[in-house]
Scaffold this active site. Sequence first.
Site, short mmCIF file in Angstrom:
data_model
loop_
_atom_site.label_atom_id
_atom_site.label_comp_id
_atom_site.label_asym_id
_atom_site.label_seq_id
_atom_site.Cartn_x
_atom_site.Cartn_y
_atom_site.Cartn_z
N HIS A 73 108.88 -48.58 -10.40
CA HIS A 73 110.30 -48.27 -10.48
C HIS A 73 111.08 -49.58 -10.39
CE1 HIS A 73 109.41 -48.48 -6.19
NE2 HIS A 73 110.58 -49.09 -6.16
N THR B 73 111.65 -49.62 0.99
CA THR B 73 113.05 -50.06 1.03
C THR B 73 114.00 -48.89 0.83
OG1 THR B 73 113.24 -50.49 -1.34
CG2 THR B 73 112.40 -52.30 0.05
N THR B 74 113.43 -47.67 0.79
CA THR B 74 114.25 -46.47 0.73
C THR B 74 113.82 -45.55 1.86
OG1 THR B 74 112.64 -45.33 -0.65
CG2 THR B 74 114.40 -46.52 -1.80
N1 LIG Z 1 111.13 -49.98 -2.95
S1 LIG Z 1 109.92 -49.04 -2.57
O1 LIG Z 1 108.73 -49.50 -3.25
O2 LIG Z 1 109.80 -49.01 -1.11
C1 LIG Z 1 110.25 -47.42 -3.13
C2 LIG Z 1 111.47 -47.10 -3.70
F1 LIG Z 1 112.50 -47.96 -3.74
C3 LIG Z 1 111.68 -45.84 -4.25
F2 LIG Z 1 112.89 -45.55 -4.79
C4 LIG Z 1 110.68 -44.90 -4.24
S2 LIG Z 1 110.97 -43.36 -5.03
O3 LIG Z 1 109.84 -42.51 -4.88
O4 LIG Z 1 111.30 -43.70 -6.40
C5 LIG Z 1 112.38 -42.58 -4.36
C6 LIG Z 1 112.37 -42.58 -2.87
O5 LIG Z 1 111.13 -42.35 -2.30
C7 LIG Z 1 109.46 -45.19 -3.65
N2 LIG Z 1 108.52 -44.18 -3.65
C8 LIG Z 1 107.34 -44.17 -2.84
C9 LIG Z 1 107.68 -44.01 -1.37
C10 LIG Z 1 107.32 -42.57 -1.01
C11 LIG Z 1 106.49 -42.08 -2.15
C12 LIG Z 1 105.74 -40.91 -2.28
C13 LIG Z 1 105.12 -40.64 -3.51
C14 LIG Z 1 105.24 -41.54 -4.57
C15 LIG Z 1 105.98 -42.72 -4.43
C16 LIG Z 1 106.52 -42.97 -3.18
C17 LIG Z 1 109.26 -46.48 -3.11
F3 LIG Z 1 108.07 -46.80 -2.56
ZN LIG Z 2 111.36 -50.41 -4.87
#
Ligand SMILES: NS(=O)(=O)c1c(F)c(F)c(S(=O)(=O)CCO)c(N[C@H]2CCc3ccccc32)c1F
Ligand SMILES: [Zn+2]
Length: 263
Positions: free
Chosen positions: A91, A198-199
């Site tokens: 992402h 970071t979220t």
């Molecule tokens: N900047 S970051 O790398 O910390 C980061 C993000 F910034 C972010 F936006 C997301 S997300 O899934 O698109 C939306 C909120 O979880 C994830 N998603 C990860 C976290 C939780 C999860 C669960 C299943 C698949 C992907 C994720 C994320 F790891």
């Molecule tokens: Zn991210």
Amino acid sequence: GAKWTYNGPDGEHNWSSNYPFCGGAFQSPIDFQTQLLRYDPNLPPIQVQNYNLSTNEQLTLSNNGHSVQLSLPSHMYISSFPQRYSAAQLHFHWGSSNLLTGSEHTVNGKRFAGEMHIVHFNSDKYPNISMAVDKHDGLAVLGVFIEIGEFNPAFDKFFKYMNGIKYRDQKIQVAAFNIHALLPARLDEYYRYDGSLTTPPCYPSVLWTVFRRPVTISRKQFMALATALYASNAQESTTVPLHGNYRKPQIADNRVVLVSFKD
Ligand SMILES: NS(=O)(=O)c1c(F)c(F)c(S(=O)(=O)CCO)c(N[C@H]2CCc3ccccc32)c1F
Ligand SMILES: [Zn+2]
């Protein structure tokens, strides 16, 4: 979970009221200030396997209201760590059409135009990312700074589909492509530290590897990313643009950031 945004009453300063870890330790992103850095000669070049996906594979491109994300098959993985970390999704974080700076990590206060994150989970220990996401050794994220410059054909493999996912919860299938082409030229120069999502829920579960060298995309490509998407869904009457989706740098306390490069 509870809704959260990057601005306004549900913005990052209030995340910790619904997501306690967001107010805790080891939070990301951070500013890579020179005095925090320590050269570690044992940091190996990052090696990834099966990133060159075949075009007859399909990936899901979606707008989750917080970012544009591309699902990734778990046969893609990072092979330079003692345990295997398999890919889950990638992402982006970006600024806006008039604020061309939207990276999460910064270097001596310099913010890049954007940042791509490739999220992996420890598949040696956990069956899927949901089981790994809140464990101290659960996730490994590769961070790539994005600068405006040369047109980048690799990014166009999915930037051209953005109009199909303008609204929150929209998703489309796209042909897979060589994800390795999204990485910078040098995988041997990077910043390394223990941090968090970071979220929300901001779990301190991420081994961060942020490459020193940015990749470039053209201004036109950046504007497509920064202006195409909405955080609101298609039914809502008021549209909320999806931009400026980056968390501000967190307190580094006395955290050490290892670097694999000397100069
Ligand atoms: N900047 S970051 O790398 O910390 C980061 C993000 F910034 C972010 F936006 C997301 S997300 O899934 O698109 C939306 C909120 O979880 C994830 N998603 C990860 C976290 C939780 C999860 C669960 C299943 C698949 C992907 C994720 C994320 F790891
Ligand atoms: Zn991210």
